[in-house]
Motif scaffolding. Structure first.
Motif, short mmCIF file in Angstrom:
data_model
loop_
_atom_site.label_atom_id
_atom_site.label_comp_id
_atom_site.label_asym_id
_atom_site.label_seq_id
_atom_site.Cartn_x
_atom_site.Cartn_y
_atom_site.Cartn_z
N GLU A 139 0.82 -1.22 0.00
CA GLU A 139 0.00 0.00 0.00
C GLU A 139 0.85 1.27 0.00
O GLU A 139 0.41 2.31 -0.50
CB GLU A 139 -0.94 0.00 1.20
CG GLU A 139 -1.93 1.14 1.20
CD GLU A 139 -3.05 0.97 2.22
OE1 GLU A 139 -3.26 1.93 3.01
OE2 GLU A 139 -3.69 -0.09 2.23
N HIS A 141 3.15 2.00 -1.84
CA HIS A 141 3.44 2.42 -3.21
C HIS A 141 2.36 3.34 -3.76
O HIS A 141 2.62 4.15 -4.65
CB HIS A 141 3.57 1.19 -4.12
CG HIS A 141 4.75 0.34 -3.81
ND1 HIS A 141 6.05 0.76 -3.94
CD2 HIS A 141 4.83 -0.94 -3.36
CE1 HIS A 141 6.88 -0.21 -3.59
NE2 HIS A 141 6.17 -1.26 -3.23
N TYR A 142 1.14 3.18 -3.28
CA TYR A 142 0.03 4.00 -3.77
C TYR A 142 -0.69 4.72 -2.63
O TYR A 142 -1.87 5.06 -2.72
CB TYR A 142 -0.97 3.15 -4.57
CG TYR A 142 -1.42 1.86 -3.90
CD1 TYR A 142 -2.40 1.86 -2.91
CD2 TYR A 142 -0.87 0.63 -4.27
CE1 TYR A 142 -2.82 0.69 -2.31
CE2 TYR A 142 -1.28 -0.55 -3.68
CZ TYR A 142 -2.25 -0.52 -2.69
OH TYR A 142 -2.66 -1.69 -2.09
N GLN A 143 0.07 5.01 -1.55
CA GLN A 143 -0.50 5.61 -0.35
C GLN A 143 -1.26 6.90 -0.65
O GLN A 143 -2.34 7.16 -0.08
CB GLN A 143 0.61 5.90 0.66
CG GLN A 143 0.12 6.44 2.00
CD GLN A 143 -0.69 5.42 2.76
OE1 GLN A 143 -0.26 4.29 2.92
NE2 GLN A 143 -1.88 5.80 3.21
N LEU A 145 -3.05 7.68 -3.03
CA LEU A 145 -4.33 7.47 -3.73
C LEU A 145 -5.35 6.71 -2.89
O LEU A 145 -6.52 6.60 -3.29
CB LEU A 145 -4.10 6.69 -5.03
CG LEU A 145 -3.24 7.36 -6.09
CD1 LEU A 145 -2.95 6.38 -7.22
CD2 LEU A 145 -3.93 8.60 -6.63
N VAL A 146 -4.94 6.18 -1.75
CA VAL A 146 -5.79 5.26 -1.00
C VAL A 146 -7.12 5.89 -0.60
O VAL A 146 -8.19 5.28 -0.79
CB VAL A 146 -5.06 4.71 0.24
CG1 VAL A 146 -6.04 4.00 1.17
CG2 VAL A 146 -3.98 3.74 -0.19
N GLU A 156 -6.83 6.18 -10.92
CA GLU A 156 -5.76 5.84 -11.85
C GLU A 156 -4.41 5.96 -11.15
O GLU A 156 -4.14 6.93 -10.44
CB GLU A 156 -5.80 6.77 -13.06
CG GLU A 156 -4.81 6.39 -14.15
CD GLU A 156 -4.94 7.27 -15.39
OE1 GLU A 156 -5.68 6.89 -16.31
OE2 GLU A 156 -4.31 8.35 -15.40
N TRP A 157 -3.56 4.96 -11.38
CA TRP A 157 -2.23 4.94 -10.77
C TRP A 157 -1.20 4.76 -11.88
O TRP A 157 -1.26 3.80 -12.64
CB TRP A 157 -2.15 3.78 -9.78
CG TRP A 157 -0.84 3.66 -9.04
CD1 TRP A 157 -0.06 4.66 -8.58
CD2 TRP A 157 -0.18 2.43 -8.69
NE1 TRP A 157 1.06 4.15 -7.94
CE2 TRP A 157 1.01 2.79 -8.00
CE3 TRP A 157 -0.48 1.09 -8.88
CZ2 TRP A 157 1.90 1.83 -7.50
CZ3 TRP A 157 0.42 0.14 -8.38
CH2 TRP A 157 1.58 0.51 -7.70
N VAL A 159 2.35 3.80 -13.19
CA VAL A 159 3.49 2.97 -12.80
C VAL A 159 4.37 2.76 -14.02
O VAL A 159 3.96 2.13 -14.99
CB VAL A 159 3.04 1.60 -12.26
CG1 VAL A 159 4.25 0.80 -11.79
CG2 VAL A 159 2.05 1.77 -11.12
N LEU A 166 -6.44 1.35 -9.82
CA LEU A 166 -6.55 0.81 -8.47
C LEU A 166 -8.02 0.73 -8.09
O LEU A 166 -8.76 1.71 -8.24
CB LEU A 166 -5.84 1.73 -7.48
CG LEU A 166 -4.36 1.49 -7.18
CD1 LEU A 166 -3.82 2.66 -6.36
CD2 LEU A 166 -4.16 0.19 -6.45
N VAL A 171 -7.40 -3.00 -2.89
CA VAL A 171 -6.82 -2.41 -1.67
C VAL A 171 -7.28 -3.17 -0.44
O VAL A 171 -6.48 -3.52 0.45
CB VAL A 171 -7.20 -0.93 -1.57
CG1 VAL A 171 -6.78 -0.35 -0.21
CG2 VAL A 171 -6.55 -0.13 -2.69
#
Length: 254
Positions: A139, A141-143, A145-146, A156-157, A159, A166, A171
């Motif tokens: 998590e 890595h995309y904290q 956006l959570v 949208e994430w 990478v 996401l 999650v």
């Protein structure tokens, strides 16, 4: 030459795989699970599998849902789906008459192979490289956006220049995932490999996996390696260690 294959995922869409055929004499077969949001062609996956194949261990590596050459939506995946698809990859390999003796996983794939191992009857040993003890750690890595994902259901994430979606279900699945009981109940030889200077997944994760595991268990420090095994020779070195360690557990097909 690697053989391109496809098989159905646990969600339905086809997953793309590569089989790196073993050099003679054939010592056994294995399945490789790649890391979070990586692919079968990432350095850690490709180089490790090619080296294992050169040492007589044929390997199937595959792209998870919505990644690489696989079909489907990455956001429909989760840790549970990753584990289920690892089991299906092993079943696909077994269906060809080459059931896997060993599971190898890099990063999150290491956690996945531990969780999948007891569902694959032919597996005799498990090896992990840079694996996290708690899958929910991804998590971070995309904290950023959570909160939006939980509120809106998706976001949208970006990478590596690729847009992934996401989803709340992904999650929440990672937050629920537990690895300890899988490690404690593994009942198979386990090799834990980790770099002491890994800045992505701290080496403390290896200590927790090793401490939870029962014998036979082994730990090897991949001194000087980065998490993704990108520097020259790092993945090949890890593969040679796995090859030597796994020798007593392989079928040694003539």
């Amino acid at each position: 030459m690697a053989e391109r294959v496809r098989f159905a995922s646990s969600r339905g869409p086809a997953l793309a795989g590569l089989i790196d055929p073993p050099a003679e004499p054939v010592r056994g077969w294995g399945v490789f699970a790649h890391g979070f949001a990586l692919s079968k062609d990432s350095p850690g996956a490709a180089r490790t599998c090619k080296q294992l194949a050169a040492e007589g261990i044929g390997m199937l590596r595959f792209d998870n849902l919505g990644l690489g050459d696989s079909e489907g939506d990455w956001g429909d995946g989760s840790f549970a789906v990753k584990v289920d698809d690892t089991v299906l990859a092993a079943e696909f390999l077994a269906g060809r008459g080459t059931a896997p003796d060993i599971l190898v996983g890099h990063s999150l794939g290491g956690a996945a192979v531990i969780a999948a191992a007891n569902r694959i009857p032919s597996v005799r040993a498990v090896a992990t490289i840079g694996a996290p003890f708690e899958p929910k750690n991804v998590e971070r890595h995309y904290q950023a956006l959570v909160d939006r994902v939980i509120e809106d259901g998706h976001a949208e994430w970006l990478v590596g220049g690729k847009a992934l979606i996401l989803k709340r279900s992904l999650v929440e699945d990672f937050r629920r995932a537990e690895l300890r009981h899988h490690v404690e109940d593994l009942g198979l030889p386990l090799l834990v490999m980790h770099s002491p200077t890994d800045s992505t997944v701290d080496v403390a994760n290896a200590s927790r996996i090793f401490q939870a595991a029962k014998h036979p268990r082994s730990f090897v420090a991949l001194e000087g390696s980065d998490h993704l095994l990108t520097a020259s020779g790092q993945a090949q070195r890890a593969a040679r260690v796995i090859s030597a360690w796994a020798d007593p557990y392989l079928t040694s097909v003539d």
